[in-house]
Write a protein that holds these residues in place. Sequence first.
Motif, PDB file in Angstrom:
ATOM      1  N   MET A   1       0.777  -1.143   0.030  1.00  0.00           N
ATOM      2  CA  MET A   1       0.000   0.247   0.021  1.00  0.00           C
ATOM      3  C   MET A   1       0.914   1.240   0.007  1.00  0.00           C
ATOM      4  O   MET A   1       0.755   2.325  -0.527  1.00  0.00           O
ATOM      5  N   ILE A   2       1.899   1.242   0.682  1.00  0.00           N
ATOM      6  CA  ILE A   2       3.055   2.428   0.526  1.00  0.00           C
ATOM      7  C   ILE A   2       3.418   2.541  -0.850  1.00  0.00           C
ATOM      8  O   ILE A   2       3.576   3.663  -1.462  1.00  0.00           O
ATOM      9  N   ALA A   3       3.725   1.243  -1.485  1.00  0.00           N
ATOM     10  CA  ALA A   3       4.366   1.438  -2.919  1.00  0.00           C
ATOM     11  C   ALA A   3       3.123   1.833  -3.771  1.00  0.00           C
ATOM     12  O   ALA A   3       3.721   2.403  -4.919  1.00  0.00           O
ATOM     13  N   GLY A   4       2.123   1.677  -3.399  1.00  0.00           N
ATOM     14  CA  GLY A   4       0.943   1.861  -4.539  1.00  0.00           C
ATOM     15  C   GLY A   4       0.251   0.754  -5.288  1.00  0.00           C
ATOM     16  O   GLY A   4      -0.230   0.908  -6.182  1.00  0.00           O
ATOM     17  N   MET A   5       0.941  -0.506  -4.918  1.00  0.00           N
ATOM     18  CA  MET A   5       0.454  -1.552  -5.585  1.00  0.00           C
ATOM     19  C   MET A   5      -0.839  -2.136  -5.067  1.00  0.00           C
ATOM     20  O   MET A   5      -1.569  -2.898  -5.790  1.00  0.00           O
ATOM     21  N   LEU A   6      -1.201  -1.575  -3.960  1.00  0.00           N
ATOM     22  CA  LEU A   6      -2.588  -2.044  -3.298  1.00  0.00           C
ATOM     23  C   LEU A   6      -3.467  -0.659  -2.793  1.00  0.00           C
ATOM     24  O   LEU A   6      -2.629   0.324  -2.223  1.00  0.00           O
ATOM     25  N   ASP A   7      -4.687  -0.626  -3.167  1.00  0.00           N
ATOM     26  CA  ASP A   7      -5.217   0.466  -2.565  1.00  0.00           C
ATOM     27  C   ASP A   7      -5.624   0.027  -1.206  1.00  0.00           C
ATOM     28  O   ASP A   7      -6.403  -0.885  -0.991  1.00  0.00           O
ATOM     29  N   PRO A   8      -5.746   1.055  -0.232  1.00  0.00           N
ATOM     30  CA  PRO A   8      -6.429   0.663   1.194  1.00  0.00           C
ATOM     31  C   PRO A   8      -7.881   0.807   1.089  1.00  0.00           C
ATOM     32  O   PRO A   8      -8.607   1.072   0.365  1.00  0.00           O
ATOM     33  N   THR A   9      -8.220  -0.179   2.039  1.00  0.00           N
ATOM     34  CA  THR A   9      -9.715  -0.212   2.232  1.00  0.00           C
ATOM     35  C   THR A   9     -10.433   0.830   3.098  1.00  0.00           C
ATOM     36  O   THR A   9     -11.345   1.507   2.612  1.00  0.00           O
ATOM     37  N   HIS A  10      -9.479   1.346   3.769  1.00  0.00           N
ATOM     38  CA  HIS A  10      -9.812   2.578   4.531  1.00  0.00           C
ATOM     39  C   HIS A  10      -8.561   3.130   5.019  1.00  0.00           C
ATOM     40  O   HIS A  10      -7.615   2.600   5.120  1.00  0.00           O
ATOM     41  N   GLY A  11      -8.621   4.419   5.539  1.00  0.00           N
ATOM     42  CA  GLY A  11      -7.469   5.138   6.006  1.00  0.00           C
ATOM     43  C   GLY A  11      -6.737   5.921   5.025  1.00  0.00           C
ATOM     44  O   GLY A  11      -7.093   5.860   3.748  1.00  0.00           O
ATOM     45  N   GLU A  12      -5.598   6.553   5.418  1.00  0.00           N
ATOM     46  CA  GLU A  12      -4.839   7.325   4.327  1.00  0.00           C
ATOM     47  C   GLU A  12      -3.224   7.190   4.427  1.00  0.00           C
ATOM     48  O   GLU A  12      -2.864   6.622   5.635  1.00  0.00           O
ATOM     49  N   ILE A  13      -2.592   7.464   3.439  1.00  0.00           N
ATOM     50  CA  ILE A  13      -1.064   7.190   3.543  1.00  0.00           C
ATOM     51  C   ILE A  13      -0.756   8.582   2.810  1.00  0.00           C
ATOM     52  O   ILE A  13      -1.167   9.162   1.853  1.00  0.00           O
ATOM     53  N   ARG A  14       0.220   9.598   3.514  1.00  0.00           N
ATOM     54  CA  ARG A  14       0.603  10.577   3.140  1.00  0.00           C
ATOM     55  C   ARG A  14       2.381  10.552   3.267  1.00  0.00           C
ATOM     56  O   ARG A  14       2.904  10.190   4.046  1.00  0.00           O
ATOM     57  N   PHE A  15       2.809  11.435   1.997  1.00  0.00           N
ATOM     58  CA  PHE A  15       4.276  11.544   1.966  1.00  0.00           C
ATOM     59  C   PHE A  15       4.464  12.821   1.935  1.00  0.00           C
ATOM     60  O   PHE A  15       4.015  13.892   1.441  1.00  0.00           O
TER      61      PHE A  15
END
Length: 352
Positions: free
Chosen positions: A48-62
């Motif tokens: 999910m960090i890499a962008g190979m999977l989308d989260p079901t919920h929540g968020e990732i920020r760089f």
Amino acid sequence: MTEIVMRNLGKDFGGFTALADMDLTIGSGEFVALLGPSGCGKSTTMNMIAGMLDPTHGEIRFDGRMMNGVPMAKRGVGFVFQNYAIFTHMTVRDNLAYGLRARGVAKPEIARRVGDIADLLQLTPLLDRKAARLSVNILQRLAIGRSAVVEPAIFLLDEPLSNVDAAFRAVMRSELKALQRQFRQTMVYVTHDQLEAMTMADRIAVMDHGKLLQVGTPLEVYNHPVDTFVARFIGAPGMNLLAGRVTSADTGLTVDLGAAGHCPIQAGQGGEVLFGFRPEEVHPDPKGPMEMTVTTVERIGARTILHLAAGSHAAKVVLDSETAVPDQGEAFRFSVSPGAVRLFDPQTERAL
């Protein structure tokens, strides 16, 4: 360098929860290991960090920028897989240069960067050799170099050393740490091997069954596990956990361990506990308050590991190989410093 922030991050596959409500911040330039057994959710988190999977919920920020929905190619990450994915028909030089050429980097700069990374990873004598002729160890070194040479702000490594031999793993642990220091990248390292995590990471995130259990420096996680899973999983061997009862006496608090004896403690409340102590914290003591029977003696170079039993209790002890030890079937009397004891609730298995 890039800060990674995950908030309430989760991933479901149908009715199966691979990751549940993760909150984790990885500092800019920090080396963090995601550590846990197979199926704990660590690779799902990395994907999910890499962008190979989308989260079901929540968020990732760089660095504060929302990454949900941003494709992998636009995230500025380098990824090293367990199976290395090298172009075997190309030379080592061409493999190292591939990503730089795809980005339109000028030829002189490509030559400089390829030369630098080849020197760092001891690949210079092999630059003109076809990758198909290389050993598994060298292929993994090449895979790491190919991702590192483009100098991504975030470097993701998914069990990169699991297919190589033990001697080479020891070499690569130091080289990966040197690589991270040189490029000052934010590095996320997935592993089930606690030795890799303890020797390389600035902090360790321990996971199990899709949950983040504890985050801390290697020593914090080793010395102060938050629950019995972390206590057992960290360490080789892991922490001993014996069922006991805290009682008070004229000499202070002690844990009654039944057939194994007793041990003074610094603090605690009366009642049932799991009495935890590291195998390395045991002191042979002819007058010690604890006694168990030796069931097996393992001599491993500089260390001797004793397997002990008393009633329903089992424990392991790590001693210097020069220390005289009883034979199998004989009694072993010992003590554990009160400051080295960790107590856990037997019902919740959380640290007290």
